[in-house]
Design a protein around this motif. Structure first.
Motif, PDB file in Angstrom:
ATOM      1  N   GLY A  44     -13.022  -0.328 -31.029  1.00  0.00           N
ATOM      2  CA  GLY A  44     -12.091   0.627 -31.619  1.00  0.00           C
ATOM      3  C   GLY A  44     -10.786  -0.025 -32.050  1.00  0.00           C
ATOM      4  N   ASP A  45      -9.771   0.785 -32.259  1.00  0.00           N
ATOM      5  CA  ASP A  45      -8.463   0.304 -32.713  1.00  0.00           C
ATOM      6  C   ASP A  45      -7.790  -0.471 -31.582  1.00  0.00           C
ATOM      7  OD1 ASP A  45      -5.992  -0.144 -33.802  1.00  0.00           O
ATOM      8  OD2 ASP A  45      -5.409   1.965 -33.920  1.00  0.00           O
ATOM      9  N   LEU A  46      -7.535  -1.752 -31.813  1.00  0.00           N
ATOM     10  CA  LEU A  46      -6.951  -2.618 -30.791  1.00  0.00           C
ATOM     11  C   LEU A  46      -5.462  -2.854 -31.010  1.00  0.00           C
ATOM     12  CD1 LEU A  46      -9.772  -5.337 -30.658  1.00  0.00           C
ATOM     13  CD2 LEU A  46      -9.514  -3.314 -29.206  1.00  0.00           C
ATOM     14  N   SER A  47      -4.915  -2.323 -32.068  1.00  0.00           N
ATOM     15  CA  SER A  47      -3.556  -2.687 -32.463  1.00  0.00           C
ATOM     16  C   SER A  47      -2.492  -2.262 -31.447  1.00  0.00           C
ATOM     17  CB  SER A  47      -3.228  -2.095 -33.837  1.00  0.00           C
ATOM     18  OG  SER A  47      -3.283  -0.673 -33.798  1.00  0.00           O
ATOM     19  N   GLN A  48      -2.790  -1.236 -30.660  1.00  0.00           N
ATOM     20  CA  GLN A  48      -1.826  -0.763 -29.664  1.00  0.00           C
ATOM     21  C   GLN A  48      -2.304  -1.040 -28.242  1.00  0.00           C
ATOM     22  OE1 GLN A  48       1.112   0.450 -30.783  1.00  0.00           O
ATOM     23  NE2 GLN A  48       0.280  -0.002 -32.818  1.00  0.00           N
ATOM     24  N   CYS A  49      -3.241  -1.993 -28.112  1.00  0.00           N
ATOM     25  CA  CYS A  49      -3.862  -2.253 -26.806  1.00  0.00           C
ATOM     26  C   CYS A  49      -3.739  -3.713 -26.389  1.00  0.00           C
ATOM     27  CB  CYS A  49      -5.356  -1.909 -26.846  1.00  0.00           C
ATOM     28  SG  CYS A  49      -5.709  -0.186 -27.207  1.00  0.00           S
ATOM     29  N   ASP A  50      -3.686  -3.926 -25.079  1.00  0.00           N
ATOM     30  CA  ASP A  50      -3.960  -5.237 -24.517  1.00  0.00           C
ATOM     31  C   ASP A  50      -5.455  -5.303 -24.253  1.00  0.00           C
ATOM     32  OD1 ASP A  50      -1.269  -5.730 -24.558  1.00  0.00           O
ATOM     33  OD2 ASP A  50      -1.074  -6.143 -22.415  1.00  0.00           O
ATOM     34  N   VAL A  51      -6.029  -6.473 -24.457  1.00  0.00           N
ATOM     35  CA  VAL A  51      -7.468  -6.653 -24.273  1.00  0.00           C
ATOM     36  C   VAL A  51      -7.709  -7.694 -23.194  1.00  0.00           C
ATOM     37  CG1 VAL A  51      -9.635  -7.353 -25.352  1.00  0.00           C
ATOM     38  CG2 VAL A  51      -7.965  -6.026 -26.663  1.00  0.00           C
ATOM     39  N   LEU A  52      -8.570  -7.363 -22.248  1.00  0.00           N
ATOM     40  CA  LEU A  52      -9.013  -8.318 -21.231  1.00  0.00           C
ATOM     41  C   LEU A  52     -10.372  -8.856 -21.647  1.00  0.00           C
ATOM     42  CD1 LEU A  52      -8.888  -9.693 -18.434  1.00  0.00           C
ATOM     43  CD2 LEU A  52      -9.892  -7.598 -17.482  1.00  0.00           C
ATOM     44  N   GLU A  53     -10.461 -10.173 -21.752  1.00  0.00           N
ATOM     45  CA  GLU A  53     -11.731 -10.822 -22.089  1.00  0.00           C
ATOM     46  C   GLU A  53     -12.102 -11.781 -20.967  1.00  0.00           C
ATOM     47  OE1 GLU A  53     -13.947 -13.633 -25.465  1.00  0.00           O
ATOM     48  OE2 GLU A  53     -11.759 -13.438 -25.477  1.00  0.00           O
ATOM     49  N   ILE A  54     -13.317 -11.632 -20.452  1.00  0.00           N
ATOM     50  CA  ILE A  54     -13.823 -12.507 -19.398  1.00  0.00           C
ATOM     51  C   ILE A  54     -14.824 -13.488 -20.009  1.00  0.00           C
ATOM     52  CG2 ILE A  54     -15.011 -12.629 -17.178  1.00  0.00           C
ATOM     53  CD1 ILE A  54     -12.337 -11.105 -17.088  1.00  0.00           C
ATOM     54  N   GLY A  55     -14.645 -14.771 -19.728  1.00  0.00           N
ATOM     55  CA  GLY A  55     -15.590 -15.783 -20.200  1.00  0.00           C
ATOM     56  C   GLY A  55     -15.568 -15.996 -21.698  1.00  0.00           C
ATOM     57  N   PRO A  56     -14.418 -16.337 -22.271  1.00  0.00           N
ATOM     58  CA  PRO A  56     -14.336 -16.508 -23.728  1.00  0.00           C
ATOM     59  C   PRO A  56     -15.071 -17.728 -24.264  1.00  0.00           C
ATOM     60  CG  PRO A  56     -12.266 -17.158 -22.700  1.00  0.00           C
ATOM     61  CD  PRO A  56     -13.091 -16.519 -21.622  1.00  0.00           C
ATOM     62  N   GLY A  57     -15.366 -18.702 -23.396  1.00  0.00           N
ATOM     63  CA  GLY A  57     -16.026 -19.918 -23.881  1.00  0.00           C
ATOM     64  C   GLY A  57     -15.188 -20.583 -24.954  1.00  0.00           C
ATOM     65  N   PRO A  58     -15.796 -21.016 -26.056  1.00  0.00           N
ATOM     66  CA  PRO A  58     -15.026 -21.678 -27.115  1.00  0.00           C
ATOM     67  C   PRO A  58     -14.180 -20.731 -27.960  1.00  0.00           C
ATOM     68  CG  PRO A  58     -17.331 -21.550 -27.745  1.00  0.00           C
ATOM     69  CD  PRO A  58     -17.248 -21.052 -26.321  1.00  0.00           C
ATOM     70  N   GLY A  59     -14.259 -19.411 -27.702  1.00  0.00           N
ATOM     71  CA  GLY A  59     -13.310 -18.499 -28.321  1.00  0.00           C
ATOM     72  C   GLY A  59     -13.784 -17.720 -29.530  1.00  0.00           C
ATOM     73  N   GLY A  60     -15.079 -17.583 -29.735  1.00  0.00           N
ATOM     74  CA  GLY A  60     -15.556 -16.825 -30.891  1.00  0.00           C
ATOM     75  C   GLY A  60     -15.136 -15.362 -30.853  1.00  0.00           C
ATOM     76  N   LEU A  61     -15.394 -14.688 -29.738  1.00  0.00           N
ATOM     77  CA  LEU A  61     -15.000 -13.293 -29.610  1.00  0.00           C
ATOM     78  C   LEU A  61     -13.484 -13.169 -29.543  1.00  0.00           C
ATOM     79  CD1 LEU A  61     -15.659 -10.329 -29.309  1.00  0.00           C
ATOM     80  CD2 LEU A  61     -16.081 -10.704 -26.862  1.00  0.00           C
ATOM     81  N   THR A  62     -12.833 -14.136 -28.921  1.00  0.00           N
ATOM     82  CA  THR A  62     -11.363 -14.143 -28.846  1.00  0.00           C
ATOM     83  C   THR A  62     -10.767 -14.080 -30.247  1.00  0.00           C
ATOM     84  OG1 THR A  62     -11.637 -15.625 -26.955  1.00  0.00           O
ATOM     85  CG2 THR A  62      -9.403 -15.318 -27.779  1.00  0.00           C
ATOM     86  N   ARG A  63     -11.295 -14.905 -31.133  1.00  0.00           N
ATOM     87  CA  ARG A  63     -10.812 -14.915 -32.512  1.00  0.00           C
ATOM     88  C   ARG A  63     -11.078 -13.581 -33.203  1.00  0.00           C
ATOM     89  NH1 ARG A  63     -13.076 -20.722 -34.570  1.00  0.00           N
ATOM     90  NH2 ARG A  63     -12.616 -19.801 -36.616  1.00  0.00           N
ATOM     91  N   GLY A  64     -12.242 -12.989 -32.916  1.00  0.00           N
ATOM     92  CA  GLY A  64     -12.553 -11.691 -33.491  1.00  0.00           C
ATOM     93  C   GLY A  64     -11.574 -10.621 -33.038  1.00  0.00           C
ATOM     94  N   LEU A  65     -11.242 -10.638 -31.743  1.00  0.00           N
ATOM     95  CA  LEU A  65     -10.306  -9.649 -31.196  1.00  0.00           C
ATOM     96  C   LEU A  65      -8.918  -9.793 -31.818  1.00  0.00           C
ATOM     97  CD1 LEU A  65     -11.398  -9.963 -27.461  1.00  0.00           C
ATOM     98  CD2 LEU A  65     -11.791  -7.977 -28.937  1.00  0.00           C
ATOM     99  N   LEU A  66      -8.469 -11.024 -31.953  1.00  0.00           N
ATOM    100  CA  LEU A  66      -7.145 -11.270 -32.529  1.00  0.00           C
ATOM    101  C   LEU A  66      -7.119 -10.928 -34.021  1.00  0.00           C
ATOM    102  CD1 LEU A  66      -6.432 -14.567 -30.613  1.00  0.00           C
ATOM    103  CD2 LEU A  66      -5.131 -12.440 -30.362  1.00  0.00           C
ATOM    104  N   ALA A  67      -8.178 -11.298 -34.723  1.00  0.00           N
ATOM    105  CA  ALA A  67      -8.243 -10.994 -36.159  1.00  0.00           C
ATOM    106  C   ALA A  67      -8.322  -9.491 -36.410  1.00  0.00           C
ATOM    107  CB  ALA A  67      -9.449 -11.697 -36.780  1.00  0.00           C
ATOM    108  N   GLU A  68      -8.901  -8.758 -35.450  1.00  0.00           N
ATOM    109  CA  GLU A  68      -8.996  -7.296 -35.587  1.00  0.00           C
ATOM    110  C   GLU A  68      -7.713  -6.600 -35.151  1.00  0.00           C
ATOM    111  OE1 GLU A  68     -11.383  -5.387 -36.992  1.00  0.00           O
ATOM    112  OE2 GLU A  68     -12.274  -7.278 -37.635  1.00  0.00           O
ATOM    113  N   GLY A  69      -6.694  -7.389 -34.769  1.00  0.00           N
ATOM    114  CA  GLY A  69      -5.374  -6.811 -34.556  1.00  0.00           C
ATOM    115  C   GLY A  69      -4.986  -6.524 -33.127  1.00  0.00           C
ATOM    116  N   ALA A  70      -5.727  -7.068 -32.138  1.00  0.00           N
ATOM    117  CA  ALA A  70      -5.370  -6.819 -30.738  1.00  0.00           C
ATOM    118  C   ALA A  70      -3.911  -7.185 -30.483  1.00  0.00           C
ATOM    119  CB  ALA A  70      -6.279  -7.627 -29.810  1.00  0.00           C
TER     120      ALA A  70
END
Length: 280
Positions: A44-70
């Protein structure tokens, strides 16, 4: 996404940092940045949220979360080898990514997060279920998170959304659906990962309810559900015998047939039984 965020492809990142997924850590790296962005959007809309990510590894999902505006991503990673790769992402998104080299099973992330909080993770297979149960069974409800968007083995995901009468219906379905609304929102084949796991994967999105669907003491509910499904082939009057000598009377009072088996009882019935047992 490499063209959008200006960072190298994940294959290049893995090669540059000499990263090999470790089976001992339950690692399977998801390399397709289009897929990681799609997973991020399921939260959903991440722009007004903090996101907790467990086990990011090399950061693929991390980049997705940041690019989607977390607003902020707190990434908790046990594997020290990937710290360099994650540091490069943090530098690219100033003040929006905090990386902690720690064990997610022992860390309390709350002091580093500002509500509202969404949890979004491609969970390591070896700790995924344990983390989910912890998120679903806090002492106080509603929890600190508003939603969970989590990747599991497909078989685990199917157990989470299973309905009464199904062979996959059990403790995980009851814990998940009693206090939240879970849906499978994506499925991924083994070849999407490196190395490819032997099973398919699925992403489940949970929305926390403001209050449980039915009244019950969480500890009592957990105890009787565990007892019932530990011997799921037996009738409840037998599988729950250890709960109390008068369990048959309690079952009847809760509107449950003593000859039913655990998988036949809906969540409402289990909660009614928990209330009867809690009377002492």
């Amino acid at each position: 996404m490499s063209a959008l965020d200006g960072l190298p492809t994940l294959r290049d990142v893995i090669e540059q940092h000499d990263l090999v997924a470790k089976k001992s850590m339950g690692q399977n790296f998801l390399l397709d940045l289009n897929l990681t962005a799609k997973i991020a959007r399921q939260a959903g809309d991440l722009s007004q949220c903090d996101v907790l990510e467990i086990g990011p590894g090399p950061g693929g999902l991390t980049r997705g979360l940041l690019a989607e505006g977390a607003r902020k991503v707190l990434a908790v990673e046990k594997d020290r080898r990937v710290m360099g790769a994650l540091a490069e992402i943090a530098a690219h998104y100033p003040n929006r990514l905090e990386v902690i080299n720690a064990d997610a099973l022992t860390l309390n992330p709350l002091e580093r997060l500002t509500p509202p909080v969404r949890v979004v993770s491609n969970l390591p297979y070896n700790i995924g279920t344990e983390l989910l149960v912890r998120w679903l069974t806090p002492k106080e409800w509603p929890p600190y998170w508003t939603s969970l968007t989590l990747m599991f083995q497909k078989e685990v995901a199917e157990r989470i959304v299973a309905q009464p009468g199904s062979k996959k219906y059990g403790r995980l379905a009851i814990l998940s659906q009693w206090r939240a609304t879970p849906h499978i929102v994506m499925e991924l084949p083994p070849e999407a990962f490196s190395p490819p796991p032997k099973v398919h994967s699925a992403v489940v999105h949970f929305e926390a309810l403001a209050a449980p669907r039915f009244d019950a003491d969480p500890q009592v509910l957990e105890r009787i559900v565990a007892a019932g499904f530990n011997q799921r082939r037996k009738m409840l009057r037998a599988s729950l015998k250890g709960v109390g000598a008068d369990i048959q009377d309690r079952l009847v009072a809760a509107g449950i047939k003593p000859t039913d088996r655990a998988e036949q009882v809906p969540i409402e019935g289990w909660c009614a039984l928990a209330r009867e047992v809690a009377k002492g």
